[in-house]
Design a protein around this motif. Structure first.
Motif, mmCIF file in Angstrom:
data_model
loop_
_atom_site.group_PDB
_atom_site.id
_atom_site.type_symbol
_atom_site.label_atom_id
_atom_site.label_comp_id
_atom_site.label_asym_id
_atom_site.label_seq_id
_atom_site.Cartn_x
_atom_site.Cartn_y
_atom_site.Cartn_z
ATOM 1 N N GLU A 218 25.358 58.609 82.208
ATOM 2 C CA GLU A 218 24.814 57.246 82.236
ATOM 3 C C GLU A 218 23.316 57.300 82.489
ATOM 4 O OE1 GLU A 218 29.164 57.049 83.191
ATOM 5 O OE2 GLU A 218 27.485 58.281 83.855
ATOM 6 N N ARG A 219 22.618 56.313 81.942
ATOM 7 C CA ARG A 219 21.153 56.394 81.965
ATOM 8 C C ARG A 219 20.491 55.018 81.918
ATOM 9 N NH1 ARG A 219 21.703 59.534 76.406
ATOM 10 N NH2 ARG A 219 23.386 60.295 77.712
ATOM 11 N N LEU A 220 19.194 55.009 82.142
ATOM 12 C CA LEU A 220 18.337 53.866 81.857
ATOM 13 C C LEU A 220 17.540 54.228 80.608
ATOM 14 C CD1 LEU A 220 16.912 53.097 85.425
ATOM 15 C CD2 LEU A 220 18.917 52.072 84.332
ATOM 16 N N ARG A 221 17.561 53.360 79.625
ATOM 17 C CA ARG A 221 16.900 53.667 78.352
ATOM 18 C C ARG A 221 15.610 52.857 78.254
ATOM 19 N NH1 ARG A 221 17.005 51.087 73.400
ATOM 20 N NH2 ARG A 221 16.737 52.384 71.544
ATOM 21 N N VAL A 222 14.489 53.543 78.390
ATOM 22 C CA VAL A 222 13.172 52.910 78.380
ATOM 23 C C VAL A 222 12.558 53.066 76.997
ATOM 24 C CG1 VAL A 222 10.842 53.035 79.325
ATOM 25 C CG2 VAL A 222 12.815 53.243 80.842
ATOM 26 N N THR A 223 11.987 51.976 76.472
ATOM 27 C CA THR A 223 11.374 52.010 75.138
ATOM 28 C C THR A 223 9.999 51.335 75.193
ATOM 29 O OG1 THR A 223 12.595 49.980 74.581
ATOM 30 C CG2 THR A 223 13.551 52.071 73.868
ATOM 31 N N PRO A 224 8.954 52.117 75.407
ATOM 32 C CA PRO A 224 7.606 51.530 75.453
ATOM 33 C C PRO A 224 7.168 51.023 74.089
ATOM 34 C CG PRO A 224 7.499 53.924 75.503
ATOM 35 C CD PRO A 224 8.952 53.565 75.615
ATOM 36 N N THR A 225 6.350 49.995 74.099
ATOM 37 C CA THR A 225 5.790 49.406 72.889
ATOM 38 C C THR A 225 4.266 49.515 72.947
ATOM 39 O OG1 THR A 225 5.437 47.164 73.729
ATOM 40 C CG2 THR A 225 7.669 47.710 72.979
ATOM 41 N N PRO A 226 3.562 49.101 71.900
ATOM 42 C CA PRO A 226 2.095 49.096 71.992
ATOM 43 C C PRO A 226 1.569 48.239 73.144
ATOM 44 C CG PRO A 226 2.792 48.857 69.711
ATOM 45 C CD PRO A 226 4.029 48.759 70.541
ATOM 46 N N GLY A 227 2.350 47.261 73.564
ATOM 47 C CA GLY A 227 1.915 46.372 74.633
ATOM 48 C C GLY A 227 2.134 46.906 76.029
ATOM 49 N N ILE B 94 1.006 54.430 66.469
ATOM 50 C CA ILE B 94 0.286 55.472 67.212
ATOM 51 C C ILE B 94 0.191 55.096 68.687
ATOM 52 C CG2 ILE B 94 -2.009 56.485 67.535
ATOM 53 C CD1 ILE B 94 -2.239 56.607 64.478
ATOM 54 N N LEU B 95 -0.092 53.820 68.979
ATOM 55 C CA LEU B 95 -0.122 53.366 70.372
ATOM 56 C C LEU B 95 1.235 53.554 71.033
ATOM 57 C CD1 LEU B 95 -2.172 50.033 70.712
ATOM 58 C CD2 LEU B 95 -2.418 52.124 72.058
ATOM 59 N N GLN B 96 2.292 53.206 70.314
ATOM 60 C CA GLN B 96 3.638 53.371 70.868
ATOM 61 C C GLN B 96 3.907 54.824 71.235
ATOM 62 O OE1 GLN B 96 6.840 53.900 68.297
ATOM 63 N NE2 GLN B 96 8.285 52.625 69.423
ATOM 64 N N GLN B 97 3.551 55.739 70.328
ATOM 65 C CA GLN B 97 3.782 57.159 70.591
ATOM 66 C C GLN B 97 2.967 57.646 71.785
ATOM 67 O OE1 GLN B 97 5.964 59.269 69.084
ATOM 68 N NE2 GLN B 97 6.764 57.579 67.852
ATOM 69 N N ASN B 98 1.739 57.196 71.896
ATOM 70 C CA ASN B 98 0.914 57.591 73.039
ATOM 71 C C ASN B 98 1.482 57.074 74.354
ATOM 72 O OD1 ASN B 98 -1.087 59.140 71.743
ATOM 73 N ND2 ASN B 98 -2.233 57.327 71.142
ATOM 74 N N HIS B 99 1.985 55.848 74.334
ATOM 75 C CA HIS B 99 2.565 55.286 75.560
ATOM 76 C C HIS B 99 3.853 56.016 75.941
ATOM 77 C CE1 HIS B 99 0.317 51.224 74.852
ATOM 78 N NE2 HIS B 99 -0.474 52.194 75.259
ATOM 79 N N ALA B 100 4.648 56.416 74.943
ATOM 80 C CA ALA B 100 5.863 57.184 75.228
ATOM 81 C C ALA B 100 5.508 58.550 75.827
ATOM 82 C CB ALA B 100 6.682 57.356 73.952
ATOM 83 N N ARG B 101 4.481 59.184 75.276
ATOM 84 C CA ARG B 101 4.042 60.477 75.811
ATOM 85 C C ARG B 101 3.559 60.346 77.255
ATOM 86 N NH1 ARG B 101 0.815 64.330 71.557
ATOM 87 N NH2 ARG B 101 2.335 64.332 69.852
ATOM 88 N N TYR B 102 2.831 59.275 77.518
ATOM 89 C CA TYR B 102 2.311 59.047 78.874
ATOM 90 C C TYR B 102 3.456 58.949 79.882
ATOM 91 C CZ TYR B 102 -0.485 56.908 82.613
ATOM 92 O OH TYR B 102 -1.113 56.637 83.809
ATOM 93 N N LEU B 103 4.478 58.185 79.521
ATOM 94 C CA LEU B 103 5.615 58.036 80.429
ATOM 95 C C LEU B 103 6.344 59.359 80.628
ATOM 96 C CD1 LEU B 103 7.372 54.657 79.514
ATOM 97 C CD2 LEU B 103 6.181 55.245 81.636
ATOM 98 N N LYS B 104 6.639 60.061 79.539
ATOM 99 C CA LYS B 104 7.416 61.299 79.642
ATOM 100 C C LYS B 104 6.690 62.339 80.493
ATOM 101 C CE LYS B 104 10.026 60.854 75.319
ATOM 102 N NZ LYS B 104 10.282 61.402 73.968
ATOM 103 N N SER B 105 5.384 62.484 80.283
ATOM 104 C CA SER B 105 4.636 63.491 81.041
ATOM 105 C C SER B 105 4.575 63.141 82.522
ATOM 106 C CB SER B 105 3.227 63.651 80.476
ATOM 107 O OG SER B 105 2.478 62.453 80.614
ATOM 108 N N ASN B 106 4.451 61.854 82.845
ATOM 109 C CA ASN B 106 4.348 61.462 84.244
ATOM 110 C C ASN B 106 5.699 61.403 84.943
ATOM 111 O OD1 ASN B 106 1.448 60.724 85.159
ATOM 112 N ND2 ASN B 106 1.586 59.936 83.065
#
Length: 564
Positions: A476-485, A410-422
């Motif tokens: 081509e891209r940068l692939r970002v993968t947020p974690t709970p940390g 759940i933390l991982q999903q919230n952090h991914a949402r935070y990045l995508k929205s910003n």
């Protein structure tokens, strides 16, 4: 010398317009020495071993003057990359292996697909921090596939340390030769229970699992036809090639295209549909239920790779197939719901222990007969040394931990949402998707690597550039993968850093893609709903069925073999 000519075609306007034979007859070496660019290369080539030609080289025959279209074709052929041809040696001289290696590496450099690896040493006590060559040179890792940070989990580490002390560092060989152990049997029981399948089999990696299972199916099932999603992982593509089966590649997640290809064959023709749940480079998610329905309609079996979803989706971390029946699995815990779930519809599920579960290895979960058959026939399983006991002990601990823990994913999903929205707020282009993957679109190989290098050198942020052939050229891209940390303070620094780099490199933003009509889903106004719903993100581990805490599973007969 021929290699020098080929290299010059990419940079010299004069040479680019001429053929290889013209350059040979033109005495390139004599002319090129005077060139400030080619001169040093020519002198170096003279000092090194020459490539070789056949003992009796062919000569061109006279021909009529070519048409303008023929001239264009010849010019295009001259510019196109040429295959390595050993030259300059007779039949009594050895082939120039090093020349071939150098030539192939030069091609990788010229098309910008040459790979650079960074020295990244993840710090267990400080993750997502890592150090480079020096321990004082620390960076923040933003592209790890240890999606939930399980590589530092204390329960995992304790299990591995205890096993290492008691059973040593290695497995002693293959299961055929060295036998297996309680760790492999327990791990396979855990994985079968996780996916609510009859059996599971552990491999040295999921690449090996995918290759072994797919190739074996094609070799053993006469006239099998395989239908493969166009974005499938290289391990699946390799397995399909090794299978020798006829194949059809369907458009990514396109049910209409898949059905049109399935309908080309009678229902009696054996068929297999191979696809993934989460596609790691773009973050898209497959319509698993609908694909399974098509499989039933046309008499196919299904092969689902859940590598980038196990641990992160579903109430117990079994993947997207479990997530599609979230409430039912949440209620029943380790028991199966009283109806045929999406997971039940999938014939074979493969997964990895090397990403979300923080260790290494791969597996397939399926019916007892299928798993026993793979165990008995697949060379990739039979002739490969087993995983060390300590690795399997750590994997068991990771699977059990995630089964009864919701907070990490759940933390991982919230952090991914935070990045995508910003990122959307500041106009940085992120390829839209419903998963935890955050792919930042750059659009060319040079700038992708430049952006990656700047993030590392200027901001101490590690995000690896993703180039061809992993993704299509131009995407081509940068692939970002947020974690709970990856807490919001770290995310804010990443957002500001990427924003500055987009400005410094003058990279296209969302508005630019909107003007050009969109690319890879960016700039099209596409809205994608995330797999995890807002209601699911409000749950805690207390909402799980109590039977998921420390359950006991019996060893599977398929792990050792059945007596008749």
């Amino acid at each position: 010398m021929e290699a020098v000519v080929r290299q010059s075609m990419g940079c010299c306007p004069f040479v680019r317009q001429a053929s290889m034979n013209t350059m040979k007859n033109f005495s390139l070496a004599d002319k090129a020495i005077a060139c400030p660019v080619m001169g040093p290369a020519v002198m170096k080539a003279k000092e090194s071993k020459n490539y070789s030609t056949a003992s009796k080289p062919l000569t061109a025959a006279a021909a009529a003057a070519p048409s303008s279209s023929a001239n264009a074709a010849a010019a295009a052929a001259a510019v196109a990359p040429q295959p390595f041809v050993a030259a300059g040696v007779s039949n009594e001289t050895a082939y120039d292996y090093e020349g071939m290696f150098e030539d192939e590496l030069m091609k990788k450099r010229q098309d910008k697909s040459y790979r650079y690896f960074n020295n990244i040493n993840r710090l267990a006590k400080e993750f997502p921090k890592a150090h480079r060559d020096l321990e004082s040179d620390k960076v923040t890792v933003w592209c790890s596939n240890d999606y939930l940070g399980m590589g530092r989990n204390q329960e995992v580490l304790k299990a591995m340390q205890a096993s290492l002390e008691k059973y040593g560092s290695g497995a002693g060989g293959t299961r055929n030769i060295a036998g297996h152990n309680k760790h492999s049997m327990a791990l396979e029981a855990e994985l079968a229970a996780l996916h609510k399948k009859e059996a599971a089999l552990v491999f040295s990696s999921c690449f090996v699992a995918n290759d072994s299972v797919l190739s074996l199916l094609g070799q053993k099932i006469k006239d099998l036809v395989i239908f493969s999603d166009e974005l499938n992982h290289a391990s699946m593509i390799t397995g399909i090639k090794h299978s020798g089966s006829k194949k059809h590649i369907f458009k990514h997640n396109d049910l209409s295209d898949l059905e049109s290809k399935l309908a080309m064959y009678p229902k009696s023709t054996p068929k297999l549909i191979a696809f993934e749940s989460v596609y790691s480079m773009c973050g898209s998610v497959s319509p698993i239920d609908e694909i399974c329905d098509l499989a039933k309609k046309y008499g196919a079996i299904t092969f689902l790779d859940e590598v980038h979803s196990v641990g992160m989706y579903g109430p117990h971390g079994a993947g997207v197939a479990e997530h599609l029946d979230f409430d039912a699995h949440l209620a029943t815990g380790i028991r199966s719901p009283e109806f045929k779930t999406v997971s039940d519809k999938v014939d074979m599920i493969t997964g990895t222990l090397g990403k979300t579960f923080g260790t290494v290895g791969g597996y397939v979960a399926a019916s007892a007969n299928l798993v026993d058959w793979v165990r008995s026939y697949a060379p990739g399983f039979i002739f490969t040394t087993s995983l060390p006991p300590s690795v399997m002990a750590g994997a068991i601990a990771a699977v059990r931990y995630q089964r009864h823990t919701l907070e990490d994913r759940i933390l991982q999903q919230n952090h991914a949402r935070y990045l995508k929205s910003n990122f959307a707020r500041i106009g940085v282009p992120v390829i839209p998707n419903p998963s935890h993957i955050v792919p930042i679109l750059i659009g060319d190989a040079f700038n992708a690597k430049k952006a990656s290098d700047l993030l590392m050198d200027k901001y101490r942020i590690y995000v690896q550039a993703i180039n061809f052939p992993t993704v299509a050229k131009g995407t081509e891209r940068l692939r970002v993968t947020p974690t709970p940390g990856h807490t919001n303070d770290l995310s804010d620094f990443l957002l500001a850093s990427v924003d500055e780099i987009f400005t410094d490199l003058n990279l296209p933003r969302v508005r630019d893609y909107e003007i050009m009509g969109g690319l890879a889903g960016v700039g099209t106004g596409e809205v994608v709903e995330p797999v995890w719903t807002n209601e699911q993100l409000k749950l805690t581990s207390k909402d799980l069925n109590s039977n998921v805490v420390d359950p006991t599973f019996e060893y599977l007969g398929s792990s050792s073999g059945y007596d008749l």
